[in-house]
Design a protein around this motif. Sequence first.
Motif, mmCIF file in Angstrom:
data_model
loop_
_atom_site.group_PDB
_atom_site.id
_atom_site.type_symbol
_atom_site.label_atom_id
_atom_site.label_comp_id
_atom_site.label_asym_id
_atom_site.label_seq_id
_atom_site.Cartn_x
_atom_site.Cartn_y
_atom_site.Cartn_z
ATOM 1 N N SER A 259 11.177 -12.440 -41.895
ATOM 2 C CA SER A 259 11.575 -13.847 -42.079
ATOM 3 C C SER A 259 12.305 -14.026 -43.407
ATOM 4 O O SER A 259 13.209 -14.840 -43.518
ATOM 5 C CB SER A 259 10.338 -14.750 -42.051
ATOM 6 O OG SER A 259 9.566 -14.548 -43.218
ATOM 7 N N PRO B 66 9.940 -22.216 -42.311
ATOM 8 C CA PRO B 66 9.735 -21.058 -41.417
ATOM 9 C C PRO B 66 10.282 -21.279 -40.002
ATOM 10 O O PRO B 66 10.695 -20.315 -39.348
ATOM 11 C CB PRO B 66 8.211 -20.917 -41.395
ATOM 12 C CG PRO B 66 7.752 -21.522 -42.680
ATOM 13 C CD PRO B 66 8.686 -22.643 -42.962
ATOM 14 N N LYS C 234 13.834 -20.347 -40.150
ATOM 15 C CA LYS C 234 13.980 -18.887 -40.294
ATOM 16 C C LYS C 234 13.856 -18.211 -38.929
ATOM 17 O O LYS C 234 14.606 -17.282 -38.594
ATOM 18 C CB LYS C 234 12.892 -18.318 -41.222
ATOM 19 C CG LYS C 234 13.042 -18.700 -42.676
ATOM 20 C CD LYS C 234 11.959 -17.994 -43.479
ATOM 21 C CE LYS C 234 11.705 -18.668 -44.797
ATOM 22 N NZ LYS C 234 10.541 -18.114 -45.504
ATOM 23 N N ILE C 235 12.895 -18.678 -38.138
ATOM 24 C CA ILE C 235 12.696 -18.086 -36.810
ATOM 25 C C ILE C 235 13.894 -18.365 -35.905
ATOM 26 O O ILE C 235 14.339 -17.490 -35.152
ATOM 27 C CB ILE C 235 11.363 -18.583 -36.210
ATOM 28 C CG1 ILE C 235 10.228 -17.872 -36.943
ATOM 29 C CG2 ILE C 235 11.295 -18.330 -34.701
ATOM 30 C CD1 ILE C 235 8.851 -18.324 -36.569
ATOM 31 N N VAL D 84 9.439 -11.354 -35.246
ATOM 32 C CA VAL D 84 9.727 -11.751 -36.628
ATOM 33 C C VAL D 84 8.463 -11.612 -37.465
ATOM 34 O O VAL D 84 7.420 -12.180 -37.125
ATOM 35 C CB VAL D 84 10.194 -13.225 -36.707
ATOM 36 C CG1 VAL D 84 10.712 -13.540 -38.099
ATOM 37 C CG2 VAL D 84 11.233 -13.533 -35.645
ATOM 38 N N LEU E 5 6.145 -12.429 -40.682
ATOM 39 C CA LEU E 5 5.987 -13.546 -41.623
ATOM 40 C C LEU E 5 5.399 -13.037 -42.934
ATOM 41 O O LEU E 5 4.736 -11.995 -42.967
ATOM 42 C CB LEU E 5 5.043 -14.612 -41.041
ATOM 43 C CG LEU E 5 5.430 -15.241 -39.700
ATOM 44 C CD1 LEU E 5 4.420 -16.333 -39.337
ATOM 45 C CD2 LEU E 5 6.851 -15.808 -39.730
ATOM 46 N N ASP F 128 5.642 -18.300 -45.740
ATOM 47 C CA ASP F 128 5.812 -18.904 -44.412
ATOM 48 C C ASP F 128 4.599 -19.738 -44.001
ATOM 49 O O ASP F 128 4.277 -19.847 -42.816
ATOM 50 C CB ASP F 128 6.088 -17.802 -43.379
ATOM 51 C CG ASP F 128 7.405 -17.100 -43.652
ATOM 52 O OD1 ASP F 128 8.379 -17.799 -43.995
ATOM 53 O OD2 ASP F 128 7.479 -15.858 -43.543
#
Length: 381
Positions: A13, A35, A38-39, A55, A57, A62
């Motif tokens: 991430s 977060p 980011k995903i 992904v 973390l 996150d």
Amino acid sequence: MAALSAQTIELPSWAFGNSGTRFKVFAQAGVPRDPFEKIADAAQVHRHTGVAPRVSLHIPWDKVEDYAALAAHAKDHGVTIGAINSNLFQDDDYMLGSLTHPDARVRAKAVAHHLECLDIMRATGSKDLKIWLPDGLNYPGQDDLRARQDRLAEGLAQVYAGLDPDHRIILEYKFFEPAFYSMDVPDWGTSLLHCLALGEQAMVVLDTGHHAPGTNIEFIVAQLLRVGRLGAFDFNSRFYADDDLMVGAADPFQLFRIMHEIVGADALRPDSGVNFMLDQCHNIEPKIPAQIRSVMNIQEATAKALLVDRDALVAAQQAGDVLASNGVLMDAYNTDVRPLLAQLRESQGLDPDPMRAFAASGYTDTIVAERVGGAQAGWGA
Ligand code: RM4
Ligand code: MN
């Protein structure tokens, strides 16, 4: 082709947030602010390559209110949550160490942080707790080398006791930085000894940037595979230290040699227990395409490793034919596998050129326009 289509690579991430050196962080437009964003960005890498469905973390970077919602958001984007990385390097309490700290109060705090990470794993469906310790000494005599190993073993055992049966601890090593005289988990041997003491659910993580220059990394890969304790890779590349550059950028031949060991041990299989992850930062290049490029670099090295004529290799090795054995490897390495990978992507309904497809998708313009206001996520934020 079957082996290549089964391959998966996990994305970090933190590769999608702003990052930099201790001199400067250059902010980029459109960078995620949380977060969830980011995903969404990581999912773009999977969308165009088809091989990046997870992904990792990093906690607390996150941290969210509702981890089940984060996992559901990932699922909506066609990806899942991978390893949970603990963070023991950004709290004032950890100046002299975390799990190895001389003060029992600080050690207990570090253990508690890992138990919190295990709860996050339960909420997100993650199976790997990744531990990288910044612990170590800057000066001889600063603390007792052996006592720190004992404290580490004790702390790890407390965390291990909290694992569910399908959880793993994956323990990363690094030879220097942030400590300069002696890291507490400096090498694969130390990580392996702790994993062996813990039990079957503890495995070693090999970060390709965490060795002294000139280290033969594929030997370490071979050795850990032999004893069934290679749990994961953190892929990246380096010229000097822990540079966290795109994997395959500095030394594609080394990456090929690593993948040759993986293929030779039949560890490419999705159920081999080896989690192939990226651990990178993109300080000056756009982040999503840099992750796409990195994934493609691993695919290319893998395809070349799969092309090694293993029968011819064994025959040459058995005959003691040094030049022929080396020639078999070099033939595979020198093959242009890009057309093969383009074919693979087409057969999966993907664009044969993920870099071009991402550029044409308009995603960058969209996030630059939409992500205004709020604070950008950054390395350490
Ligand atoms: C460390 C180590 C860890 C990563 C952090 C960001 O050097 O490589 O894997 O989580 O950096
Ligand atoms: Mn790493």
